[in-house]
Design an enzyme around this catalytic site. Structure first.
Site, PDB file in Angstrom:
ATOM      1  CB  SER A 139      91.707  81.326   8.117  1.00  0.00           C
ATOM      2  OG  SER A 139      92.164  81.179   9.452  1.00  0.00           O
ATOM      3  CE1 TYR A 152      96.756  82.803   7.138  1.00  0.00           C
ATOM      4  CE2 TYR A 152      95.315  82.817   9.053  1.00  0.00           C
ATOM      5  CZ  TYR A 152      95.773  82.202   7.893  1.00  0.00           C
ATOM      6  OH  TYR A 152      95.238  80.993   7.503  1.00  0.00           O
TER       7      TYR A 152
HETATM    8  P1  NAD Z   1     100.952  74.880   3.841  1.00  0.00           P
HETATM    9  O1  NAD Z   1     101.973  75.884   4.249  1.00  0.00           O
HETATM   10  O2  NAD Z   1     101.223  73.439   4.052  1.00  0.00           O
HETATM   11  O3  NAD Z   1     100.570  75.085   2.293  1.00  0.00           O
HETATM   12  C1  NAD Z   1     100.471  76.329   1.662  1.00  0.00           C
HETATM   13  C2  NAD Z   1     100.992  76.142   0.242  1.00  0.00           C
HETATM   14  O4  NAD Z   1     100.821  77.375  -0.465  1.00  0.00           O
HETATM   15  C3  NAD Z   1     102.501  75.819   0.228  1.00  0.00           C
HETATM   16  O5  NAD Z   1     102.745  74.658  -0.535  1.00  0.00           O
HETATM   17  C4  NAD Z   1     103.121  77.050  -0.391  1.00  0.00           C
HETATM   18  O6  NAD Z   1     104.283  76.794  -1.164  1.00  0.00           O
HETATM   19  C5  NAD Z   1     101.974  77.561  -1.263  1.00  0.00           C
HETATM   20  N1  NAD Z   1     102.163  78.969  -1.558  1.00  0.00           N
HETATM   21  C6  NAD Z   1     102.498  79.968  -0.684  1.00  0.00           C
HETATM   22  N2  NAD Z   1     102.642  81.116  -1.345  1.00  0.00           N
HETATM   23  C7  NAD Z   1     102.388  80.854  -2.649  1.00  0.00           C
HETATM   24  C8  NAD Z   1     102.389  81.648  -3.827  1.00  0.00           C
HETATM   25  N3  NAD Z   1     102.702  82.957  -3.780  1.00  0.00           N
HETATM   26  N4  NAD Z   1     102.078  81.071  -4.995  1.00  0.00           N
HETATM   27  C9  NAD Z   1     101.798  79.740  -5.059  1.00  0.00           C
HETATM   28  N5  NAD Z   1     101.773  78.940  -3.984  1.00  0.00           N
HETATM   29  C10 NAD Z   1     102.078  79.485  -2.805  1.00  0.00           C
HETATM   30  O7  NAD Z   1      99.637  75.303   4.598  1.00  0.00           O
HETATM   31  P2  NAD Z   1      98.142  74.745   4.492  1.00  0.00           P
HETATM   32  O8  NAD Z   1      97.672  74.563   5.868  1.00  0.00           O
HETATM   33  O9  NAD Z   1      98.025  73.653   3.518  1.00  0.00           O
HETATM   34  O10 NAD Z   1      97.436  76.076   3.936  1.00  0.00           O
HETATM   35  C11 NAD Z   1      96.545  76.090   2.834  1.00  0.00           C
HETATM   36  C12 NAD Z   1      95.556  77.205   3.044  1.00  0.00           C
HETATM   37  O11 NAD Z   1      94.796  76.945   4.215  1.00  0.00           O
HETATM   38  C13 NAD Z   1      96.161  78.598   3.239  1.00  0.00           C
HETATM   39  O12 NAD Z   1      95.405  79.556   2.526  1.00  0.00           O
HETATM   40  C14 NAD Z   1      96.016  78.826   4.722  1.00  0.00           C
HETATM   41  O13 NAD Z   1      95.970  80.198   5.059  1.00  0.00           O
HETATM   42  C15 NAD Z   1      94.719  78.116   4.998  1.00  0.00           C
HETATM   43  N6  NAD Z   1      94.492  77.751   6.388  1.00  0.00           N
HETATM   44  C16 NAD Z   1      95.383  76.957   7.037  1.00  0.00           C
HETATM   45  C17 NAD Z   1      95.178  76.646   8.370  1.00  0.00           C
HETATM   46  C18 NAD Z   1      96.156  75.809   9.150  1.00  0.00           C
HETATM   47  O14 NAD Z   1      96.070  75.792  10.378  1.00  0.00           O
HETATM   48  N7  NAD Z   1      97.050  75.062   8.519  1.00  0.00           N
HETATM   49  C19 NAD Z   1      94.031  77.138   9.023  1.00  0.00           C
HETATM   50  C20 NAD Z   1      93.144  77.935   8.329  1.00  0.00           C
HETATM   51  C21 NAD Z   1      93.384  78.232   7.007  1.00  0.00           C
END
Ligand code: NAD
Length: 255
Positions: A139, A152
């Site tokens: 991130s 985070y």
């Molecule tokens: P999201 O919340 O839509 O998806 C995250 C997924 O991870 C969910 O489906 C959730 O059920 C799953 N998850 C959470 N804990 C889990 C566990 N213990 N075991 C298995 N699955 C689990 O969010 P996203 O934006 O798709 O996030 C994906 C990745 O991208 C994450 O690592 C997040 O930190 C990173 N990220 C997101 C953003 C943003 O702004 N959305 C920015 C930078 C990084």
């Protein structure tokens, strides 16, 4: 097609970025193994795919679950060519002096221990093949601080460190390891972050977050998935140990 008959394992596959990645890798010919917490959510994702996928409900923070989903993927497909190590949570936002150890442990368990366990069980499979590519989801919180988001931010800084060490260990086996470092992406996670930032004023929070980005918007999940596909593909054959900012120009505003 970039991934014809290649096996792609994705965690967090029922979330915004995970779904976008599943669709893009499938479009490029991949066979998919999809991990997320709930089977029901994974079935919904499977419904939007053209072909079949191996659905693996599991908690990435539990070692037995991770070993099981890696074993099941190898039992079904015989190999793992790409691992998108992507599951993550944002946790509660509070200043450090108000943070609970439970929130820290929850966030670190998914984002750091989960990412570590995925590598621990997938890398030996790739070492045996003498090929493979990992994309870790970090991130911009892995590169910058953010008030209230220390759990985070600490977890995603750890992912960047894990990414570098894993890349150095994996290089002798011809296995590449890279990370993506997105700023705000238009998924459920940003909805949670907007609520954390300003409960009841989410639209204003969103506007403020988007205004802070030089391109004046969040990324789409598709834009992140495109970078993942590139990093996992042979087009990135000399790229390893790196992290890629995908932040609409945000980092260009600091030194
Ligand atoms: P999201 O919340 O839509 O998806 C995250 C997924 O991870 C969910 O489906 C959730 O059920 C799953 N998850 C959470 N804990 C889990 C566990 N213990 N075991 C298995 N699955 C689990 O969010 P996203 O934006 O798709 O996030 C994906 C990745 O991208 C994450 O690592 C997040 O930190 C990173 N990220 C997101 C953003 C943003 O702004 N959305 C920015 C930078 C990084």
């Amino acid at each position: 097609m970039l991934f014809q008959d290649k096996v792609v394992l994705i965690t967090g596959a029922a979330g915004g970025i995970g779904i976008a990645a599943a669709l893009k890798f499938e479009e490029e010919g991949a066979k998919l193994a999809l991990v997320d917490l709930s089977e029901e959510a994974l079935k919904k994702v499977a419904g939007s795919l053209k072909g079949e996928a191996l659905l693996l409900p599991a908690n990435v923070g539990e070692e037995a679950d991770v070993k099981a989903f890696v074993d099941q993927t190898v039992a079904k497909f015989g190999r793992i060519d790409v691992f998108v190590n992507n599951a993550g949570i944002n946790g509660e936002f509070k200043p450090i002096h108000e943070q609970s150890i439970e929130n820290y442990q929850r966030v670190l368990n998914v984002n750091v221990i989960g990412a570590f366990l995925g590598l621990k069980y997938v890398l030996p499979v790739m070492y045996g093949q003498k090929s493979g590519a990992v994309v870790n989801t970090a991130s911009n919180g892995g590169l910058l601080g953010a008030p209230g988001m220390s759990a985070y931010v600490a977890s995603k800084h750890a992912v960047i460190g894990l990414n570098k060490s894993a890349a150095l260990e994996a290089a002798p086996y011809g296995v590449r390891v890279n990370a993506v470092a997105p700023s705000g992406v238009d998924t459920a996670m940003m909805r949670s972050i907007e609520t954390n930032a300003a409960k009841g004023h989410e639209a204003e929070a969103r506007k403020a977050f988007e205004d802070a980005v030089p391109l004046k918007r969040y990324a789409t999940a598709d834009e992140i998935a495109d970078l993942m596909v590139f990093l996992a593909s042979d087009r990135a054959s000399f790229v390893t140990g790196s992290y890629y900012r995908i932040d609409g120009g945000g980092a260009a505003m600091s030194a």
